[in-house]
Design an enzyme around this catalytic site. Sequence first.
Site, PDB file in Angstrom:
ATOM      1  N   GLY A   1      54.813  15.663  54.113  1.00 15.30           N
ATOM      2  CA  GLY A   1      54.216  15.137  52.878  1.00 15.30           C
ATOM      3  C   GLY A   1      53.445  16.140  52.031  1.00 15.30           C
ATOM      4  O   GLY A   1      52.757  15.736  51.090  1.00 15.30           O
TER       5      GLY A   1
ATOM      6  N   ASP B   1      63.168  19.357  49.122  1.00 15.31           N
ATOM      7  CA  ASP B   1      62.861  20.415  50.097  1.00 15.31           C
ATOM      8  C   ASP B   1      63.600  20.108  51.399  1.00 15.31           C
ATOM      9  O   ASP B   1      63.231  20.600  52.460  1.00 15.31           O
ATOM     10  CB  ASP B   1      61.341  20.455  50.314  1.00 15.31           C
ATOM     11  CG  ASP B   1      60.857  21.751  50.957  1.00 15.31           C
ATOM     12  OD1 ASP B   1      61.524  22.786  50.798  1.00 15.31           O
ATOM     13  OD2 ASP B   1      59.796  21.726  51.613  1.00 15.31           O
TER      14      ASP B   1
ATOM     15  N   ASP C   1      67.768   7.968  54.954  1.00 18.75           N
ATOM     16  CA  ASP C   1      68.599   9.168  54.977  1.00 18.75           C
ATOM     17  C   ASP C   1      69.129   9.368  53.561  1.00 18.75           C
ATOM     18  O   ASP C   1      69.582   8.404  52.932  1.00 18.75           O
ATOM     19  CB  ASP C   1      69.773   8.947  55.959  1.00 18.75           C
ATOM     20  CG  ASP C   1      70.487  10.236  56.269  1.00 18.75           C
ATOM     21  OD1 ASP C   1      70.932  10.923  55.318  1.00 18.75           O
ATOM     22  OD2 ASP C   1      70.593  10.575  57.460  1.00 18.75           O
TER      23      ASP C   1
ATOM     24  N   LYS D   1      65.666  23.219  47.391  1.00 18.18           N
ATOM     25  CA  LYS D   1      65.721  24.329  48.351  1.00 18.18           C
ATOM     26  C   LYS D   1      67.174  24.701  48.645  1.00 18.18           C
ATOM     27  O   LYS D   1      68.015  23.822  48.843  1.00 18.18           O
ATOM     28  CB  LYS D   1      65.050  23.872  49.661  1.00 18.18           C
ATOM     29  CG  LYS D   1      64.883  24.997  50.680  1.00 18.18           C
ATOM     30  CD  LYS D   1      64.827  24.497  52.113  1.00 18.18           C
ATOM     31  CE  LYS D   1      63.564  23.829  52.545  1.00 18.18           C
ATOM     32  NZ  LYS D   1      62.449  24.743  52.792  1.00 18.18           N
TER      33      LYS D   1
ATOM     34  N   TRP E   1      54.539  18.337  49.791  1.00 14.74           N
ATOM     35  CA  TRP E   1      54.978  18.337  48.390  1.00 14.74           C
ATOM     36  C   TRP E   1      54.505  17.066  47.682  1.00 14.74           C
ATOM     37  O   TRP E   1      54.078  17.108  46.535  1.00 14.74           O
ATOM     38  CB  TRP E   1      56.510  18.417  48.312  1.00 14.74           C
ATOM     39  CG  TRP E   1      57.059  19.818  48.367  1.00 14.74           C
ATOM     40  CD1 TRP E   1      56.492  20.884  48.995  1.00 14.74           C
ATOM     41  CD2 TRP E   1      58.274  20.286  47.774  1.00 14.74           C
ATOM     42  NE1 TRP E   1      57.292  21.991  48.834  1.00 14.74           N
ATOM     43  CE2 TRP E   1      58.383  21.656  48.095  1.00 14.74           C
ATOM     44  CE3 TRP E   1      59.284  19.690  47.009  1.00 14.74           C
ATOM     45  CZ2 TRP E   1      59.469  22.438  47.665  1.00 14.74           C
ATOM     46  CZ3 TRP E   1      60.356  20.464  46.586  1.00 14.74           C
ATOM     47  CH2 TRP E   1      60.450  21.825  46.906  1.00 14.74           C
TER      48      TRP E   1
HETATM   49  C1  LIG Z   1      61.076  21.572  55.306  1.00 13.40           C
HETATM   50  S1  LIG Z   1      60.875  19.857  55.673  1.00 13.40           S
HETATM   51  C2  LIG Z   1      60.131  19.261  54.180  1.00 13.40           C
HETATM   52  C3  LIG Z   1      58.683  19.583  54.027  1.00 13.40           C
HETATM   53  C4  LIG Z   1      58.044  18.789  52.911  1.00 13.40           C
HETATM   54  N1  LIG Z   1      58.551  19.175  51.601  1.00 13.40           N
HETATM   55  C5  LIG Z   1      56.543  18.948  52.874  1.00 13.40           C
HETATM   56  O1  LIG Z   1      56.030  19.475  51.894  1.00 13.40           O
HETATM   57  O2  LIG Z   1      55.866  18.512  53.817  1.00 13.40           O
HETATM   58  C6  LIG Z   1      62.517  19.263  55.528  1.00 13.40           C
HETATM   59  C7  LIG Z   1      62.667  17.770  55.664  1.00 13.40           C
HETATM   60  O3  LIG Z   1      64.010  17.401  55.316  1.00 13.40           O
HETATM   61  C8  LIG Z   1      64.269  16.200  56.007  1.00 13.40           C
HETATM   62  N2  LIG Z   1      65.698  15.882  56.004  1.00 13.40           N
HETATM   63  C9  LIG Z   1      66.717  16.651  56.471  1.00 13.40           C
HETATM   64  N3  LIG Z   1      67.884  15.995  56.338  1.00 13.40           N
HETATM   65  C10 LIG Z   1      67.601  14.785  55.765  1.00 13.40           C
HETATM   66  C11 LIG Z   1      68.390  13.661  55.384  1.00 13.40           C
HETATM   67  N4  LIG Z   1      69.716  13.650  55.581  1.00 13.40           N
HETATM   68  N5  LIG Z   1      67.770  12.594  54.824  1.00 13.40           N
HETATM   69  C12 LIG Z   1      66.418  12.600  54.644  1.00 13.40           C
HETATM   70  N6  LIG Z   1      65.623  13.631  54.991  1.00 13.40           N
HETATM   71  C13 LIG Z   1      66.201  14.717  55.545  1.00 13.40           C
HETATM   72  C14 LIG Z   1      63.737  16.474  57.400  1.00 13.40           C
HETATM   73  O4  LIG Z   1      63.534  15.270  58.111  1.00 13.40           O
HETATM   74  C15 LIG Z   1      62.447  17.238  57.081  1.00 13.40           C
HETATM   75  O5  LIG Z   1      61.338  16.375  57.102  1.00 13.40           O
END
Ligand SMILES: C[S@@+](CC[C@H](N)C(=O)[O-])C[C@H]1O[C@@H](n2cnc3c(N)ncnc32)[C@H](O)[C@@H]1O
Length: 198
Positions: free
Chosen positions: A50, A111, A88, A151, A52
């Site tokens: 969270g 992200d 998702d 990203k 961002w």
């Molecule tokens: C680098 S983290 C994000 C960090 C976030 N922007 C923050 O500021 O805290 C990447 C996130 O992408 C999510 N993610 C990856 N594939 C996903 C999908 N298919 N659907 C939803 N979320 C996904 C992961 O669960 C993870 O929480």
Amino acid sequence: MNNLSDDFYYKKAKYVGYRSRASFKLLELNDKFRFFTKGQFVVDLGAAPGGWAQIAAKKIGKEGKVLAIDKAYMEPFKENNVIVLHQDIFNKQLGTMINKTYGSVDGLISDCAPNISGQYGRDHSIQTMLAERALELAQEVLKDAGYFVCKLFQGSETQELIRETKQIFGLVKLFKPKASRKKSSEIYLYGYNYQSKE
Ligand SMILES: C[S@@+](CC[C@H](N)C(=O)[O-])C[C@H]1O[C@@H](n2cnc3c(N)ncnc32)[C@H](O)[C@@H]1O
């Protein structure tokens, strides 16, 4: 290998109360491109834990709202203008659900990232799929002139994604924030002035 306890941004995030070091990347992106304004509706993909969403919520103010979406659990936010959606991003109904429930979107920020396997080709391909899906959703939910932040992991599929983004946005830029680890292939794409095809 980077030791998180030695990480300047990790410690700084803890100190100022951000949920992740990623907050600093979004702050730098916004300092560079100035996309947040008060009252916007922002969709944040891959939002957990969270960091961002906290930044976006502050920048758009209480008259705006952030829809923070992730397949992973997120602790509830104390910011009243953040709505958490446990989903998702590959759910085919997601764009329609966003539009029907909340209306059209000023900015879509993503992200999203896979769990890193360490096999570069595999990680790059999954990251590209996530970015492609974010771009698809942007086209479903953004208002004309809306913006997109996403990203990427730089690699063989990056140029194609940039080419696709340029067909949809009036301006496309790449930026690597200082808070992004130097060794990481991570980079952020910024698209501004969305032009819908209809
Ligand atoms: C680098 S983290 C994000 C960090 C976030 N922007 C923050 O500021 O805290 C990447 C996130 O992408 C999510 N993610 C990856 N594939 C996903 C999908 N298919 N659907 C939803 N979320 C996904 C992961 O669960 C993870 O929480």
